[in-house]
Motif scaffolding. Sequence first.
Motif, PDB file in Angstrom:
ATOM      1  N   PRO A   1     -12.553  84.486  38.588  1.00 44.98           N
ATOM      2  CA  PRO A   1     -11.625  84.730  39.696  1.00 44.98           C
ATOM      3  C   PRO A   1     -10.463  85.622  39.258  1.00 44.98           C
ATOM      4  O   PRO A   1      -9.969  85.494  38.137  1.00 44.98           O
ATOM      5  CB  PRO A   1     -11.124  83.356  40.082  1.00 44.98           C
TER       6      PRO A   1
ATOM      7  N   SER B   1      -4.876  81.961  43.364  1.00 48.47           N
ATOM      8  CA  SER B   1      -4.195  81.927  44.651  1.00 48.47           C
ATOM      9  C   SER B   1      -5.217  81.989  45.783  1.00 48.47           C
ATOM     10  O   SER B   1      -5.734  83.053  46.104  1.00 48.47           O
ATOM     11  CB  SER B   1      -3.225  83.107  44.770  1.00 48.47           C
ATOM     12  N   ILE B   2      -5.499  80.835  46.406  1.00 45.23           N
ATOM     13  CA  ILE B   2      -6.517  80.817  47.453  1.00 45.23           C
ATOM     14  C   ILE B   2      -6.109  81.606  48.684  1.00 45.23           C
ATOM     15  O   ILE B   2      -6.961  81.996  49.470  1.00 45.23           O
ATOM     16  CB  ILE B   2      -6.890  79.367  47.851  1.00 45.23           C
ATOM     17  N   HIS B   3      -4.829  81.871  48.847  1.00 45.81           N
ATOM     18  CA  HIS B   3      -4.391  82.656  50.000  1.00 45.81           C
ATOM     19  C   HIS B   3      -4.540  84.147  49.769  1.00 45.81           C
ATOM     20  O   HIS B   3      -4.604  84.921  50.718  1.00 45.81           O
ATOM     21  CB  HIS B   3      -2.943  82.333  50.364  1.00 45.81           C
TER      22      HIS B   3
ATOM     23  N   GLU C   1      -6.987  85.517  47.648  1.00 49.97           N
ATOM     24  CA  GLU C   1      -8.356  85.856  47.260  1.00 49.97           C
ATOM     25  C   GLU C   1      -9.282  85.708  48.463  1.00 49.97           C
ATOM     26  O   GLU C   1      -9.069  84.849  49.307  1.00 49.97           O
ATOM     27  CB  GLU C   1      -8.830  84.961  46.112  1.00 49.97           C
TER      28      GLU C   1
ATOM     29  N   THR D   1     -12.892  85.765  48.138  1.00 50.82           N
ATOM     30  CA  THR D   1     -14.271  85.442  47.798  1.00 50.82           C
ATOM     31  C   THR D   1     -14.408  83.985  47.388  1.00 50.82           C
ATOM     32  O   THR D   1     -13.441  83.334  46.996  1.00 50.82           O
ATOM     33  CB  THR D   1     -14.783  86.314  46.627  1.00 50.82           C
ATOM     34  N   VAL D   2     -15.628  83.514  47.443  1.00 48.50           N
ATOM     35  CA  VAL D   2     -15.935  82.145  47.051  1.00 48.50           C
ATOM     36  C   VAL D   2     -15.691  81.931  45.559  1.00 48.50           C
ATOM     37  O   VAL D   2     -15.515  80.809  45.110  1.00 48.50           O
ATOM     38  CB  VAL D   2     -17.385  81.788  47.456  1.00 48.50           C
TER      39      VAL D   2
ATOM     40  N   GLU E   1     -12.081  80.713  45.676  1.00 51.99           N
ATOM     41  CA  GLU E   1     -11.877  79.555  46.538  1.00 51.99           C
ATOM     42  C   GLU E   1     -12.681  78.341  46.100  1.00 51.99           C
ATOM     43  O   GLU E   1     -12.198  77.218  46.150  1.00 51.99           O
ATOM     44  CB  GLU E   1     -12.220  79.929  47.980  1.00 51.99           C
TER      45      GLU E   1
ATOM     46  N   MET F   1     -11.154  76.342  43.222  1.00 50.77           N
ATOM     47  CA  MET F   1      -9.853  75.776  43.598  1.00 50.77           C
ATOM     48  C   MET F   1      -9.988  74.619  44.588  1.00 50.77           C
ATOM     49  O   MET F   1      -9.037  73.886  44.812  1.00 50.77           O
ATOM     50  CB  MET F   1      -8.950  76.859  44.199  1.00 50.77           C
ATOM     51  N   MET F   2     -11.180  74.430  45.161  1.00 51.38           N
ATOM     52  CA  MET F   2     -11.395  73.326  46.097  1.00 51.38           C
ATOM     53  C   MET F   2     -11.095  71.989  45.422  1.00 51.38           C
ATOM     54  O   MET F   2     -10.621  71.058  46.054  1.00 51.38           O
ATOM     55  CB  MET F   2     -12.830  73.365  46.626  1.00 51.38           C
TER      56      MET F   2
ATOM     57  N   ASN G   1      -6.392  69.892  51.669  1.00 53.79           N
ATOM     58  CA  ASN G   1      -6.294  70.528  52.984  1.00 53.79           C
ATOM     59  C   ASN G   1      -5.639  69.559  53.957  1.00 53.79           C
ATOM     60  O   ASN G   1      -5.599  68.355  53.705  1.00 53.79           O
ATOM     61  CB  ASN G   1      -7.701  70.861  53.506  1.00 53.79           C
TER      62      ASN G   1
ATOM     63  N   ARG H   1      -6.665  86.866  55.125  1.00 50.81           N
ATOM     64  CA  ARG H   1      -6.928  86.071  56.316  1.00 50.81           C
ATOM     65  C   ARG H   1      -5.789  86.088  57.333  1.00 50.81           C
ATOM     66  O   ARG H   1      -5.767  85.280  58.251  1.00 50.81           O
ATOM     67  CB  ARG H   1      -7.253  84.635  55.892  1.00 50.81           C
TER      68      ARG H   1
END
Length: 171
Positions: free
Chosen positions: A41, A45-47, A49, A51-52, A55, A58-59, A64, A138
């Motif tokens: 990766p 930073s999931i915000h 990036e 791509t899977v 993400e 980081m899950m 959530n 996003r």
Amino acid sequence: MKRNLRGFAAAGSLFVAMFAADPVFAQKQGGILKMYSPDSPASMSIHEEATVFAEGPMMGVFNNLVMFDQHVPQNSLQSVLPDLATGWSWSEEGTELTLPLREGVTWHDGKPFTARDVACTFDLVTGKSSEKLRVNPRKSWYRNLERVTTNGDYEVTFHLTRPQPALKVSQ
């Protein structure tokens, strides 16, 4: 030759079926999350990036507000579960989504997780914050999100400009 291949394929299927039903045992809580990724990766930073490869790993790190039940084979409206939220309710017009938040949740530094954190995050991803993301892949997802307001420390409301069926998880 074809008969031998069919027999080999059938034996392979039997082999997979025999071992696919074995139970999976959870690891102990804490420790190090180890998982295979064919890529590295660019950041955590999931915000920022898209791509899977960023993400997915980081899950296991971030929570959530709501998420799909991981124990059902198919995602549906009925399989949405609260995570950091304890539930949700919609206004009659379908333009306000209110989520009471779980109390007692803390960040890695011990500071409490509150509704202000949710509002701050959504101000950031919608571009309404003075802080900016390097990349915001996003941002367009939230065009219909007018604002996020806090109702005390443990309740947040998302105000939409119009009803959005894709966001409406359940009543």
